[in-house]
Design an enzyme around this catalytic site. Structure first.
Site, mmCIF file in Angstrom:
data_model
loop_
_atom_site.group_PDB
_atom_site.id
_atom_site.type_symbol
_atom_site.label_atom_id
_atom_site.label_comp_id
_atom_site.label_asym_id
_atom_site.label_seq_id
_atom_site.Cartn_x
_atom_site.Cartn_y
_atom_site.Cartn_z
ATOM 1 N N HIS A 1 68.776 -41.726 35.325
ATOM 2 C CA HIS A 1 68.058 -41.440 34.070
ATOM 3 C C HIS A 1 66.735 -40.820 34.184
ATOM 4 O O HIS A 1 66.217 -40.938 35.338
ATOM 5 C CB HIS A 1 68.146 -42.805 33.128
ATOM 6 C CG HIS A 1 69.430 -43.140 32.783
ATOM 7 N ND1 HIS A 1 70.087 -44.316 33.369
ATOM 8 C CD2 HIS A 1 70.203 -42.820 31.905
ATOM 9 C CE1 HIS A 1 71.286 -44.373 32.777
ATOM 10 N NE2 HIS A 1 71.441 -43.458 31.833
ATOM 11 N N THR B 1 68.871 -49.214 23.419
ATOM 12 C CA THR B 1 68.447 -47.751 23.454
ATOM 13 C C THR B 1 68.419 -47.419 25.079
ATOM 14 O O THR B 1 68.744 -48.087 25.950
ATOM 15 C CB THR B 1 67.135 -47.537 22.775
ATOM 16 O OG1 THR B 1 66.861 -46.306 22.393
ATOM 17 C CG2 THR B 1 66.095 -48.278 23.575
ATOM 18 N N GLY C 1 73.107 -55.232 38.475
ATOM 19 C CA GLY C 1 72.638 -54.059 38.160
ATOM 20 C C GLY C 1 71.361 -54.088 37.362
ATOM 21 O O GLY C 1 70.791 -55.020 37.223
ATOM 22 N N VAL D 1 70.671 -54.028 34.347
ATOM 23 C CA VAL D 1 70.932 -54.866 32.752
ATOM 24 C C VAL D 1 71.156 -56.340 33.336
ATOM 25 O O VAL D 1 70.525 -57.216 32.985
ATOM 26 C CB VAL D 1 71.685 -54.123 31.981
ATOM 27 C CG1 VAL D 1 72.171 -55.400 30.600
ATOM 28 C CG2 VAL D 1 71.272 -52.872 31.432
ATOM 29 N N GLY D 2 72.389 -56.434 34.058
ATOM 30 C CA GLY D 2 72.949 -57.867 34.444
ATOM 31 C C GLY D 2 71.754 -58.498 34.957
ATOM 32 O O GLY D 2 71.753 -59.698 34.845
ATOM 33 N N ARG E 1 63.341 -39.413 23.013
ATOM 34 C CA ARG E 1 64.014 -40.347 23.406
ATOM 35 C C ARG E 1 63.302 -41.688 23.243
ATOM 36 O O ARG E 1 62.203 -41.692 23.140
ATOM 37 C CB ARG E 1 64.292 -40.383 24.912
ATOM 38 C CG ARG E 1 65.284 -39.371 25.457
ATOM 39 C CD ARG E 1 66.816 -39.566 25.017
ATOM 40 N NE ARG E 1 67.729 -38.482 25.693
ATOM 41 C CZ ARG E 1 67.928 -37.505 24.817
ATOM 42 N NH1 ARG E 1 67.402 -37.337 23.595
ATOM 43 N NH2 ARG E 1 68.713 -36.530 25.527
ATOM 44 N N TRP F 1 63.636 -31.461 34.089
ATOM 45 C CA TRP F 1 64.956 -30.874 33.521
ATOM 46 C C TRP F 1 64.705 -30.366 31.906
ATOM 47 O O TRP F 1 64.013 -31.247 31.312
ATOM 48 C CB TRP F 1 65.969 -31.662 33.674
ATOM 49 C CG TRP F 1 66.368 -31.869 35.034
ATOM 50 C CD1 TRP F 1 65.659 -31.846 36.348
ATOM 51 C CD2 TRP F 1 67.263 -32.825 35.618
ATOM 52 N NE1 TRP F 1 66.380 -31.905 37.549
ATOM 53 C CE2 TRP F 1 67.410 -32.707 36.932
ATOM 54 C CE3 TRP F 1 68.574 -33.773 34.822
ATOM 55 C CZ2 TRP F 1 68.267 -33.810 37.653
ATOM 56 C CZ3 TRP F 1 69.247 -34.306 35.776
ATOM 57 C CH2 TRP F 1 69.139 -34.270 37.240
ATOM 58 N N GLY G 1 78.199 -57.783 36.179
ATOM 59 C CA GLY G 1 77.382 -56.703 36.476
ATOM 60 C C GLY G 1 75.905 -57.220 36.869
ATOM 61 O O GLY G 1 74.856 -56.633 36.629
ATOM 62 N N SER H 1 75.890 -48.688 23.952
ATOM 63 C CA SER H 1 74.822 -47.549 24.362
ATOM 64 C C SER H 1 74.465 -47.153 23.054
ATOM 65 O O SER H 1 75.436 -46.695 22.145
ATOM 66 C CB SER H 1 75.311 -46.725 25.530
ATOM 67 O OG SER H 1 74.643 -45.467 25.679
ATOM 68 N N SER H 2 73.367 -46.476 22.946
ATOM 69 C CA SER H 2 72.889 -45.581 21.736
ATOM 70 C C SER H 2 73.855 -44.377 22.016
ATOM 71 O O SER H 2 73.680 -43.577 20.776
ATOM 72 C CB SER H 2 71.542 -45.244 21.691
ATOM 73 O OG SER H 2 71.007 -44.647 22.951
ATOM 74 N N CYS H 3 74.382 -43.977 22.873
ATOM 75 C CA CYS H 3 75.099 -42.578 22.754
ATOM 76 C C CYS H 3 76.452 -42.907 22.329
ATOM 77 O O CYS H 3 77.066 -41.517 22.061
ATOM 78 C CB CYS H 3 75.169 -41.883 24.177
ATOM 79 S SG CYS H 3 76.223 -43.108 25.116
ATOM 80 N N LYS I 1 82.686 -46.496 25.388
ATOM 81 C CA LYS I 1 82.042 -47.794 25.129
ATOM 82 C C LYS I 1 82.278 -47.999 23.493
ATOM 83 O O LYS I 1 82.397 -49.222 23.127
ATOM 84 C CB LYS I 1 80.218 -47.427 24.900
ATOM 85 C CG LYS I 1 79.856 -47.299 26.346
ATOM 86 C CD LYS I 1 79.666 -48.686 26.847
ATOM 87 C CE LYS I 1 78.948 -48.738 28.213
ATOM 88 N NZ LYS I 1 78.910 -50.273 28.538
ATOM 89 N N TYR J 1 81.730 -41.149 28.311
ATOM 90 C CA TYR J 1 81.305 -42.481 28.287
ATOM 91 C C TYR J 1 81.000 -43.087 26.928
ATOM 92 O O TYR J 1 81.441 -44.397 26.833
ATOM 93 C CB TYR J 1 79.788 -42.359 28.863
ATOM 94 C CG TYR J 1 78.888 -43.668 29.054
ATOM 95 C CD1 TYR J 1 79.263 -44.396 29.876
ATOM 96 C CD2 TYR J 1 77.798 -43.595 28.134
ATOM 97 C CE1 TYR J 1 78.380 -45.554 30.112
ATOM 98 C CE2 TYR J 1 77.018 -44.892 28.136
ATOM 99 C CZ TYR J 1 77.360 -45.872 29.275
ATOM 100 O OH TYR J 1 76.479 -46.867 29.399
#
Ligand code: GFB
Length: 313
Positions: free
Chosen positions: A180, A165, A14, A16-17, A210, A203, A11, A108-110, A141, A137
């Site tokens: 996001h 996060t 991307g 992060v990568g 967050r 939205w 990745g 991921s924090s989710c 993870k 998702y």
């Protein structure tokens, strides 16, 4: 990792990568391997096996994933669960088969329960129901974490899992619908400023909270943990502070210089009411985030203005 170690960043193009790649280059690593999606589809088992057989990386950062914001997760749940399960299963299994010395899986924090106590400790994993807007998702993870732990237990592998996060920064996706919140707000307020719009929609109710980590800080933490952390237990990466979405929108508007109104649109979902990580495990090892939110927003907006995204506005 020795300076000439062969390191595969899955990745690497991307958000992060790309940041991990920059961090490794800054530390002097030159033997880095990356493949774009057209060069290697990580969902394809045989292609990933062939790639590992040819390249034989010693270390792997698993930052390849299908990611997106609240609407993308809710709209494309099949893509989010399928792509992520396939990508991570292929890479983790081939890393084991080809004797990778150490692999870092980015979660991921989710993964934490929707209503778990805040800040969220690593121990709360699998303690309750997940947030429905991103459950597929999150399940993918969680499967990645469990794969790493299982390969460690059964085969003596060294596969570690880190839980970042919410992230933002240069290289993010600024799509108006699928991104996001921070990139979406940057693009919306930028458009609002140049068109002189009287208001910009935000939205949800604006009430959720967050925590946001600048992506180069995340990459620094990943590098730090790759060098120092060997445990099978997951470890959170965050800043230890959160902000309400409405407050965030005001901060982004201020950075951009948008003078109009913020119009909340509660027809859109809020998602989890709050996501703040407990980062005491990481801070006890001696790492702390460096970039305050206003500075990170300025840097991200500067990058956005120089990117093709600004011309699309
Ligand atoms: O960033 P976001 O999509 O991620 O949304 P989540 C965060 C909050 O910002 C939600 C609100 O309450 C949104 O309703 N928001 C306000 C907006 N305006 C906007 C906007 O224009 N765009 C977006 N996207 N949000 C994702 C998960 O959840 O977080 C993923 O779906 C992943 O699986 C990621 O875990 C880190 O924090 O709600």
């Amino acid at each position: 990792m020795k300076p000439d170690a062969k390191i595969y960043v899955a990745g690497h193009q991307g958000l992060v990568g790309g940041a991990i790649w920059r961090r490794l280059q800054a530390a002097g690593f030159k033997n880095l391997v990356g493949r774009s999606l057209p060069e290697l589809d990580l969902r394809a088992q045989a292609a990933v096996a062939d790639f590992f057989g040819r390249e034989r990386p010693e270390y792997v950062f698993l930052a390849a994933a299908r990611v997106g914001g609240i609407r993308a997760n809710a709209t494309f749940p099949a893509d989010f669960i399928y792509d992520n399960l396939m990508i991570q299963a292929n890479i983790i299994h081939q890393a084991y088969r080809h004797d990778v010395k150490k692999l870092m899986f980015l979660g991921s924090s989710c993964i934490y329960p929707r209503l778990c106590p805040q800040p969220m400790k690593e121990d709360y994993l699998l303690d309750g129901k997940l947030e429905p807007t991103n459950e597929p998702y999150a399940v993918a993870k969680i499967a990645g974490i469990k794969m790493c732990q299982s390969y460690n237990r059964q085969y003596g592998a060294c596969f570690i899992s880190v839980m970042p996060t919410n992230l933002y920064g240069p290289g993010d996706n600024f799509d108006l619908l699928d991104s996001h919140v921070i990139p979406a707000l940057i693009r919306k307020f930028h458009q609002g400023k140049i068109t002189g719009a009287p208001e910009v929609p935000v939205w949800g109710t604006g009430a959720p909270r967050r925590e946001f980590l600048y992506v180069d800080d995340l990459a620094d933490a990943c590098f730090f943990l790759m060098e120092r952390y060997q445990e099978g237990e997951i470890i959170n990466i965050g800043v230890g502070q959160d902000i309400q979405v409405l407050e965030l929108a005001r901060a982004v508007a201020a950075v951009i210089g948008f003078k109009g109104q913020i119009k909340l649109d509660p027809a859109y979902p809020d998602g989890a009411p709050r996501k703040l990580l407990d980062v005491s495990r990481l801070t006890s090892l001696g790492w702390q985030a460096k970039t305050p939110l206003p500075e990170g927003l300025h840097k991200t907006y500067d990058w956005f203005c120089r990117s093709p995204w600004a011309r699309k506005s």
